[in-house]
Design a protein around this motif. Structure first.
Motif, mmCIF file in Angstrom:
data_model
loop_
_atom_site.group_PDB
_atom_site.id
_atom_site.type_symbol
_atom_site.label_atom_id
_atom_site.label_comp_id
_atom_site.label_asym_id
_atom_site.label_seq_id
_atom_site.Cartn_x
_atom_site.Cartn_y
_atom_site.Cartn_z
ATOM 1 N N LEU A 48 -0.001 2.517 -6.385
ATOM 2 C CA LEU A 48 1.297 3.163 -6.171
ATOM 3 C C LEU A 48 1.607 4.140 -7.296
ATOM 4 N N ARG A 49 1.316 3.749 -8.533
ATOM 5 C CA ARG A 49 1.567 4.641 -9.668
ATOM 6 C C ARG A 49 0.725 5.910 -9.565
ATOM 7 N N GLY A 50 -0.504 5.757 -9.082
ATOM 8 C CA GLY A 50 -1.363 6.926 -8.952
ATOM 9 C C GLY A 50 -0.938 7.867 -7.838
ATOM 10 N N LYS A 51 -0.427 7.327 -6.725
ATOM 11 C CA LYS A 51 -0.041 8.153 -5.578
ATOM 12 C C LYS A 51 1.309 8.839 -5.772
ATOM 13 N N TRP A 52 2.262 8.095 -6.374
ATOM 14 C CA TRP A 52 3.622 8.630 -6.502
ATOM 15 C C TRP A 52 4.100 8.460 -7.941
ATOM 16 N N PRO A 53 3.689 9.371 -8.805
ATOM 17 C CA PRO A 53 4.036 9.239 -10.234
ATOM 18 C C PRO A 53 5.534 9.288 -10.509
ATOM 19 N N ARG A 54 6.323 9.827 -9.566
ATOM 20 C CA ARG A 54 7.774 9.877 -9.791
ATOM 21 C C ARG A 54 8.468 8.583 -9.391
ATOM 22 N N VAL A 55 7.740 7.707 -8.714
ATOM 23 C CA VAL A 55 8.293 6.406 -8.335
ATOM 24 C C VAL A 55 8.100 5.434 -9.490
ATOM 25 N N ARG A 56 9.157 4.760 -9.852
ATOM 26 C CA ARG A 56 9.059 3.735 -10.892
ATOM 27 C C ARG A 56 8.503 2.464 -10.256
ATOM 28 N N VAL A 57 7.350 2.024 -10.722
ATOM 29 C CA VAL A 57 6.680 0.862 -10.151
ATOM 30 C C VAL A 57 6.818 -0.313 -11.115
ATOM 31 N N ARG A 77 0.803 -1.218 0.000
ATOM 32 C CA ARG A 77 0.000 0.000 0.000
ATOM 33 C C ARG A 77 0.839 1.272 0.000
ATOM 34 N N GLY A 78 2.143 1.141 0.139
ATOM 35 C CA GLY A 78 3.005 2.308 0.010
ATOM 36 C C GLY A 78 3.417 2.979 1.299
ATOM 37 N N ALA A 79 3.290 2.306 2.446
ATOM 38 C CA ALA A 79 3.675 2.927 3.721
ATOM 39 C C ALA A 79 5.156 3.302 3.728
ATOM 40 N N ILE A 80 6.010 2.401 3.272
ATOM 41 C CA ILE A 80 7.442 2.692 3.223
ATOM 42 C C ILE A 80 7.756 3.554 2.003
ATOM 43 N N THR A 81 7.041 3.339 0.902
ATOM 44 C CA THR A 81 7.248 4.137 -0.314
ATOM 45 C C THR A 81 7.107 5.622 -0.011
ATOM 46 N N ARG A 82 6.102 5.955 0.791
ATOM 47 C CA ARG A 82 5.859 7.355 1.152
ATOM 48 C C ARG A 82 7.091 7.968 1.815
ATOM 49 N N GLU A 83 7.692 7.230 2.744
ATOM 50 C CA GLU A 83 8.849 7.764 3.468
ATOM 51 C C GLU A 83 10.098 7.791 2.601
ATOM 52 N N LEU A 84 10.222 6.843 1.701
ATOM 53 C CA LEU A 84 11.363 6.853 0.781
ATOM 54 C C LEU A 84 11.244 8.008 -0.213
ATOM 55 N N ALA A 85 10.025 8.282 -0.662
ATOM 56 C CA ALA A 85 9.821 9.341 -1.658
ATOM 57 C C ALA A 85 10.234 10.702 -1.125
ATOM 58 N N ARG A 86 10.065 10.921 0.186
ATOM 59 C CA ARG A 86 10.423 12.237 0.740
ATOM 60 C C ARG A 86 11.932 12.470 0.767
ATOM 61 N N THR A 87 12.738 11.402 0.574
ATOM 62 C CA THR A 87 14.195 11.571 0.561
ATOM 63 C C THR A 87 14.686 12.177 -0.743
ATOM 64 N N GLY A 88 13.858 12.146 -1.781
ATOM 65 C CA GLY A 88 14.258 12.708 -3.063
ATOM 66 C C GLY A 88 15.102 11.772 -3.914
ATOM 67 N N ARG A 89 15.357 10.582 -3.423
ATOM 68 C CA ARG A 89 16.145 9.623 -4.210
ATOM 69 C C ARG A 89 15.289 8.994 -5.315
ATOM 70 N N PRO A 90 15.918 8.483 -6.355
ATOM 71 C CA PRO A 90 15.169 7.671 -7.326
ATOM 72 C C PRO A 90 14.701 6.376 -6.651
ATOM 73 N N ILE A 91 13.416 6.059 -6.787
ATOM 74 C CA ILE A 91 12.833 4.893 -6.133
ATOM 75 C C ILE A 91 12.245 3.958 -7.185
ATOM 76 N N THR A 92 12.572 2.680 -7.078
ATOM 77 C CA THR A 92 11.914 1.641 -7.862
ATOM 78 C C THR A 92 11.163 0.746 -6.886
ATOM 79 N N ALA A 93 9.837 0.685 -7.018
ATOM 80 C CA ALA A 93 9.002 -0.109 -6.109
ATOM 81 C C ALA A 93 8.540 -1.370 -6.831
ATOM 82 N N VAL A 94 8.798 -2.519 -6.228
ATOM 83 C CA VAL A 94 8.416 -3.811 -6.806
ATOM 84 C C VAL A 94 7.210 -4.345 -6.041
#
Length: 245
Positions: free
Chosen positions: A75-84, A48-65
């Motif tokens: 996940l794609r809808g909530k964090w469009p900058r995260v590669r899912v 559901r993206g609980a950890i994704t949310r905290e990783l996204a705030r770091t500004g790093r490139p994120i790939t979520a599997v």
């Protein structure tokens, strides 16, 4: 009464072994455990993206599997900058460039994922949420898997996570395990296969005490050994390997 669609989805989640993290403090702590370098992060089992949310705030490139197509789409809808990546973490091809790994691992495949991760070369650190007993045992050493990989990795326990921090609530607590790749290996990586066979032979060898086991396995007499294989430190295993092979 739940709809047929929701019931089917609930069954699918159970089959995937998904226990979603709902405790934001735990998710934040896991993200904060990462070294503050700008390397990209691969998140395993994003859910559901609980950890994704905290990783996204770091500004790093994120790939979520994430294997579940429903949650991958969310996940794609909530964090469009995260590669899912919608796929199985056991089959995911890790990047060839430096990166870190974070994940809430399904409890049923923790060992399989850990083994695959340890056999992958380019990540520098991993912060994993696993069963409490697994995290505790890996960090404490004293088991074959940890001993087989300890010349190349350090295993650190970073806290217990209540079962109430997940939905659905699992039967056991979780634990945060941090794995760091050693800057200076205790055994050359080219000897990994030979070293791991040595550790397996010692763990499964016959004898009353470690000294007798080592003598039966290698033909060498080594003094000042602890009582059992589980009592050896990472440095002790590396030294024993070097002295007897």
């Amino acid at each position: 009464m739940p709809s047929r669609r929701n019931s089917a989805r609930d069954r699918a989640r159970r089959e995937l072994g998904q226990n979603f993290l709902i405790d934001r403090d735990v998710a934040r702590r896991m993200a904060d455990l990462l070294d503050p370098s700008p390397v990209p992060v691969v998140e395993l089992g994003a859910g559901r993206g609980a950890i994704t949310r905290e990783l996204a705030r770091t500004g790093r490139p994120i790939t979520a599997v994430e294997l579940d197509p429903h949650w991958a789409d969310e996940l794609r809808g909530k964090w469009p900058r995260v590669r899912v990546i919608r796929g199985d973490m056991l089959e995911f091809r890790f990047p060839d460039a430096p990166h870190a790994v974070v994940g809430n691992l399904p409890f049923g495949i923790t060992t399989a994922v850990t083994r695959r991760l340890l056999d992958t070369r380019c990540w520098s650190e991993a912060v994993l949420l696993v069963q409490w007993d697994v995290a505790r045992k890996r960090a404490a050493g004293g088991n074959q898997l940890t001993a087989q990989w300890s010349p190349w990795y350090e295993f650190r326990l970073c806290g217990r996570v209540s079962a109430r921090s997940f939905r659905p609530v699992p039967a056991v607590d979780g634990g945060v395990l941090r794995i760091l790749r050693r800057a200076g290996p205790l055994v050359p990586f080219g000897e990994l296969g030979r070293y791991q066979r040595f550790v397996e032979a010692v763990f499964t060898g016959r004898g009353r005490g470690l000294g007798e086991i080592v003598r039966n396995v290698t033909g060498c007499r080594v003094r000042d050994l602890p009582a059992l294989p589980r009592d050896l430190t990472a440095e002790g295993w590396a030294r024993l390997y070097t002295e007897t092979t």
